[in-house]
Design a protein around this motif. Structure first.
Motif, PDB file in Angstrom:
ATOM      1  N   ALA A  58      -0.912  -9.887  -6.200  1.00  0.00           N
ATOM      2  CA  ALA A  58       0.441 -10.088  -6.719  1.00  0.00           C
ATOM      3  C   ALA A  58       1.452  -9.023  -6.283  1.00  0.00           C
ATOM      4  N   ASN A  59       0.996  -7.813  -6.044  1.00  0.00           N
ATOM      5  CA  ASN A  59       1.907  -6.724  -5.640  1.00  0.00           C
ATOM      6  C   ASN A  59       1.081  -5.539  -5.136  1.00  0.00           C
ATOM      7  N   GLY A  60       1.770  -4.538  -4.609  1.00  0.00           N
ATOM      8  CA  GLY A  60       1.070  -3.386  -4.039  1.00  0.00           C
ATOM      9  C   GLY A  60       0.405  -2.514  -5.083  1.00  0.00           C
ATOM     10  N   SER A  61       0.955  -2.495  -6.295  1.00  0.00           N
ATOM     11  CA  SER A  61       0.360  -1.679  -7.358  1.00  0.00           C
ATOM     12  C   SER A  61      -0.975  -2.270  -7.792  1.00  0.00           C
ATOM     13  N   ASP A  62      -1.014  -3.583  -7.945  1.00  0.00           N
ATOM     14  CA  ASP A  62      -2.286  -4.243  -8.264  1.00  0.00           C
ATOM     15  C   ASP A  62      -3.287  -4.040  -7.131  1.00  0.00           C
ATOM     16  N   ALA A  63      -2.801  -4.102  -5.902  1.00  0.00           N
ATOM     17  CA  ALA A  63      -3.696  -3.932  -4.750  1.00  0.00           C
ATOM     18  C   ALA A  63      -4.421  -2.584  -4.862  1.00  0.00           C
ATOM     19  N   LEU A  64      -3.658  -1.526  -5.198  1.00  0.00           N
ATOM     20  CA  LEU A  64      -4.260  -0.196  -5.346  1.00  0.00           C
ATOM     21  C   LEU A  64      -5.223  -0.153  -6.529  1.00  0.00           C
ATOM     22  N   TYR A  65      -4.785  -0.727  -7.634  1.00  0.00           N
ATOM     23  CA  TYR A  65      -5.608  -0.715  -8.846  1.00  0.00           C
ATOM     24  C   TYR A  65      -6.945  -1.428  -8.585  1.00  0.00           C
ATOM     25  N   ALA A  88       2.697   4.415  -8.232  1.00  0.00           N
ATOM     26  CA  ALA A  88       1.506   3.546  -8.222  1.00  0.00           C
ATOM     27  C   ALA A  88       0.321   4.164  -7.473  1.00  0.00           C
ATOM     28  N   THR A  89       0.600   5.088  -6.542  1.00  0.00           N
ATOM     29  CA  THR A  89      -0.491   5.736  -5.802  1.00  0.00           C
ATOM     30  C   THR A  89      -1.402   6.511  -6.752  1.00  0.00           C
ATOM     31  N   ALA A  90      -0.817   7.050  -7.817  1.00  0.00           N
ATOM     32  CA  ALA A  90      -1.628   7.830  -8.762  1.00  0.00           C
ATOM     33  C   ALA A  90      -2.018   7.018  -9.989  1.00  0.00           C
ATOM     34  N   ALA A 164       1.463   0.883   1.762  1.00  0.00           N
ATOM     35  CA  ALA A 164       2.614   0.143   1.211  1.00  0.00           C
ATOM     36  C   ALA A 164       3.839   0.280   2.104  1.00  0.00           C
ATOM     37  N   GLN A 165       3.985   1.459   2.747  1.00  0.00           N
ATOM     38  CA  GLN A 165       5.199   1.707   3.537  1.00  0.00           C
ATOM     39  C   GLN A 165       4.931   1.668   5.040  1.00  0.00           C
ATOM     40  N   SER A 166       3.729   1.302   5.433  1.00  0.00           N
ATOM     41  CA  SER A 166       3.387   1.531   6.846  1.00  0.00           C
ATOM     42  C   SER A 166       2.795   0.313   7.557  1.00  0.00           C
ATOM     43  N   LEU A 190      -1.523  -2.908   0.850  1.00  0.00           N
ATOM     44  CA  LEU A 190      -0.165  -3.138   1.341  1.00  0.00           C
ATOM     45  C   LEU A 190       0.714  -3.610   0.189  1.00  0.00           C
ATOM     46  N   SER A 191       2.001  -3.330   0.320  1.00  0.00           N
ATOM     47  CA  SER A 191       2.991  -3.909  -0.592  1.00  0.00           C
ATOM     48  C   SER A 191       3.954  -4.727   0.261  1.00  0.00           C
ATOM     49  N   PHE A 192       4.364  -5.877  -0.256  1.00  0.00           N
ATOM     50  CA  PHE A 192       5.392  -6.670   0.417  1.00  0.00           C
ATOM     51  C   PHE A 192       6.650  -6.715  -0.446  1.00  0.00           C
ATOM     52  N   THR A 195      11.968  -4.609  -0.043  1.00  0.00           N
ATOM     53  CA  THR A 195      12.542  -3.590   0.853  1.00  0.00           C
ATOM     54  C   THR A 195      11.574  -3.139   1.940  1.00  0.00           C
ATOM     55  N   LYS A 196      10.327  -3.530   1.843  1.00  0.00           N
ATOM     56  CA  LYS A 196       9.327  -3.037   2.792  1.00  0.00           C
ATOM     57  C   LYS A 196       9.553  -3.645   4.189  1.00  0.00           C
ATOM     58  N   ASN A 197       8.904  -3.066   5.202  1.00  0.00           N
ATOM     59  CA  ASN A 197       9.118  -3.553   6.574  1.00  0.00           C
ATOM     60  C   ASN A 197       8.759  -5.026   6.701  1.00  0.00           C
TER      61      ASN A 197
HETATM   62  C1  PLP Z   1       3.586   4.298  -1.478  1.00  0.00           C
HETATM   63  C2  PLP Z   1       3.635   3.101  -2.365  1.00  0.00           C
HETATM   64  N1  PLP Z   1       2.508   2.732  -3.006  1.00  0.00           N
HETATM   65  C3  PLP Z   1       2.478   1.651  -3.798  1.00  0.00           C
HETATM   66  C4  PLP Z   1       3.604   0.877  -4.000  1.00  0.00           C
HETATM   67  C5  PLP Z   1       3.536  -0.263  -4.975  1.00  0.00           C
HETATM   68  O1  PLP Z   1       3.881  -1.486  -4.441  1.00  0.00           O
HETATM   69  P1  PLP Z   1       4.550  -2.637  -5.345  1.00  0.00           P
HETATM   70  O2  PLP Z   1       5.958  -2.241  -5.599  1.00  0.00           O
HETATM   71  O3  PLP Z   1       4.436  -3.847  -4.474  1.00  0.00           O
HETATM   72  O4  PLP Z   1       3.763  -2.754  -6.583  1.00  0.00           O
HETATM   73  C6  PLP Z   1       4.776   1.202  -3.327  1.00  0.00           C
HETATM   74  C7  PLP Z   1       5.974   0.357  -3.434  1.00  0.00           C
HETATM   75  O5  PLP Z   1       6.943   0.479  -3.986  1.00  0.00           O
HETATM   76  C8  PLP Z   1       4.812   2.356  -2.504  1.00  0.00           C
HETATM   77  O6  PLP Z   1       5.920   2.729  -1.871  1.00  0.00           O
END
Ligand code: PLP
Length: 385
Positions: A58-65, A88-90, A164-166, A190-192, A195-197
């Motif tokens: 669903a999003n980049g934060s969930d992806a990390l979690y 979200a990285t931490a 997420a940014q790369s 990854l996050s989409f 604003t991401k690339n």
């Molecule tokens: C470095 C980094 N990690 C994680 C996220 C989380 O991604 P999302 O906003 O899709 O949950 C972001 C995005 O904002 C980010 O810049």
């Protein structure tokens, strides 16, 4: 002139017909959850990045979690990461019950300092409980993937690349091979975010891995832990990649390399203009290299001698939108105040000096010129005072 930091509508104008066609096809199919586009986009992303599995979420934060969860990281474990990043990285560490160990950054790249990572892996009193390292390829600049791989192999620690940014950024190894960020970690994300690339028109994210077992875990976890509907093997969550967003992202993926090239061109133009106007003793520009070593998700300068906030206000009053990524390191956030205090001088300095200038593929050259001229005017005014 008004120069936005990011303007999604300009890209939309160029892709309107194709995007609306893709969305219409989804709506007309009646299959709006986990349909053909999610499957195809996962395949296309895996091929593009050179990984075996790509799992839409669903999003980049969930992806990390979910990525951290898939490694079995839990209460009592430690994970090394950077404090100069998005929250979200931490939080993916703490939401899994584990404890982040924040280390400082490399001042030139803003990325995690790998010397410090190794030093913690060797000297931390609970080093056997350090289960992973989460590097972030910040602002689109790839962390040294060759060294990450060495650290992974030498210490047996798992690597979770926060991409997420790369998306699509690369690293050239000493034997000449080129790999993309996200392809070296045990698992990557990854996050989409728009604003991401590679930006969706809403939230979306992805997990990447070459490991079949981790991939299987993530595939099940994102659908409530059920391989077969209504039969729950693990306590998962609902974190599916939306079918409409997948259809949109497939259209944009076909242009991603072209967008990267344009971002690099714009970064180079900024740097040349700063040089030409003699501003490089006032600000520090990001290095622009060859290849896609940095895909310039953001173009971030350092403003020296305490001028950052005044310059930001000046630019705002002249129609130039800017942003501060990030104003406060994660080691200083109130929600992490229970963690042992750490001294991260380079992170603190970056928080006080960074300024992100307008950057997106549709940004016009005359807009870049205007931004640099405003910065020159600000410093000329300062000198005159
Ligand atoms: C470095 C980094 N990690 C994680 C996220 C989380 O991604 P999302 O906003 O899709 O949950 C972001 C995005 O904002 C980010 O810049």
């Amino acid at each position: 002139m008004r120069v936005p930091l990011f303007d999604m509508t300009r890209q939309y104008e160029t892709l309107k017909e194709e995007l609306l066609g893709a969305v219409d096809a989804v709506f007309s199919s009646g299959r709006v959850i986990m349909g053909e586009n999610v499957k195809a986009f996962e395949r296309e992303m895996a091929d593009y990045l050179g990984v075996k599995h790509a799992i839409g979420v669903a999003n980049g934060s969930d992806a990390l979690y979910i990525a951290v969860r898939s490694l079995g990281i839990k209460s009592g474990d430690f994970v090394i990461t950077t404090a100069f990043t998005f929250f979200a990285t931490a939080s993916c560490i703490t939401r899994n019950g584990a404890t982040p160990i924040f280390v400082d950054i490399d001042e030139r790249t803003f990325n995690i300092d790998l010397d410090q990572v190794e030093s913690v892996l060797e000297n931390h009193p609970s080093r056997e409980r350090i289960k992973a390292v989460i590097p972030v390829h910040l602002f689109g600049r790839t962390v040294d993937l060759e060294r990450l791989k060495r650290i992974r192999d030498k210490y047996g620690v798992r690597i979770v690349e926060d991409c997420a940014q790369s998306v699509g950024s690369t690293w050239r190894f000493s034997d000449g091979t080129v790999k993309k960020s996200g392809s070296v970690g045990n698992i990557s994300t990854l996050s989409f975010f728009p604003t991401k690339n590679l930006g969706a028109h809403g939230d979306a994210g992805m997990i990447l891995t070459n490991d079949d077992d981790l991939a299987e875990f993530c595939r099940i976890f994102r659908v409530h832990g059920a391989r077969v509907k209504y039969f729950h093997e693990i306590e998962g969550i609902n974190s599916r990649l939306d079918e409409v967003q997948a259809a949109i992202l497939r259209v944009k993926l076909r242009r991603l390399d072209e967008y990267h090239r344009r971002r690099i061109e714009l970064a180079r133009l900024y740097n040349e203009l700063f040089e030409r106007h003699g501003l490089t003793d006032r600000i520090v520009c990001p290095p622009v290299g060859k290849d896609f070593e940095c895909v310039f998700h953001q173009y971030v300068i350092r403003v020296k001698n305490g001028h950052r906030d005044r310059l930001k206000s000046y630019l705002e009053s002249h129609g130039v939108e800017t942003a501060i990524y990030y104003p406060l390191g994660l080691h200083r956030q109130r929600c992490f105040s229970h963690l042992p205090a750490v001294k991260l001088e380079k992170t603190d300095r970056a928080c006080a000096e960074v300024l992100a200038l307008p950057m997106f593929p549709e940004l016009r050259e005359e807009e870049v010129e205007y931004v640099v001229e405003c910065i020159r005017d600000y410093f000329e005014g300062e000198c005159a005072c």
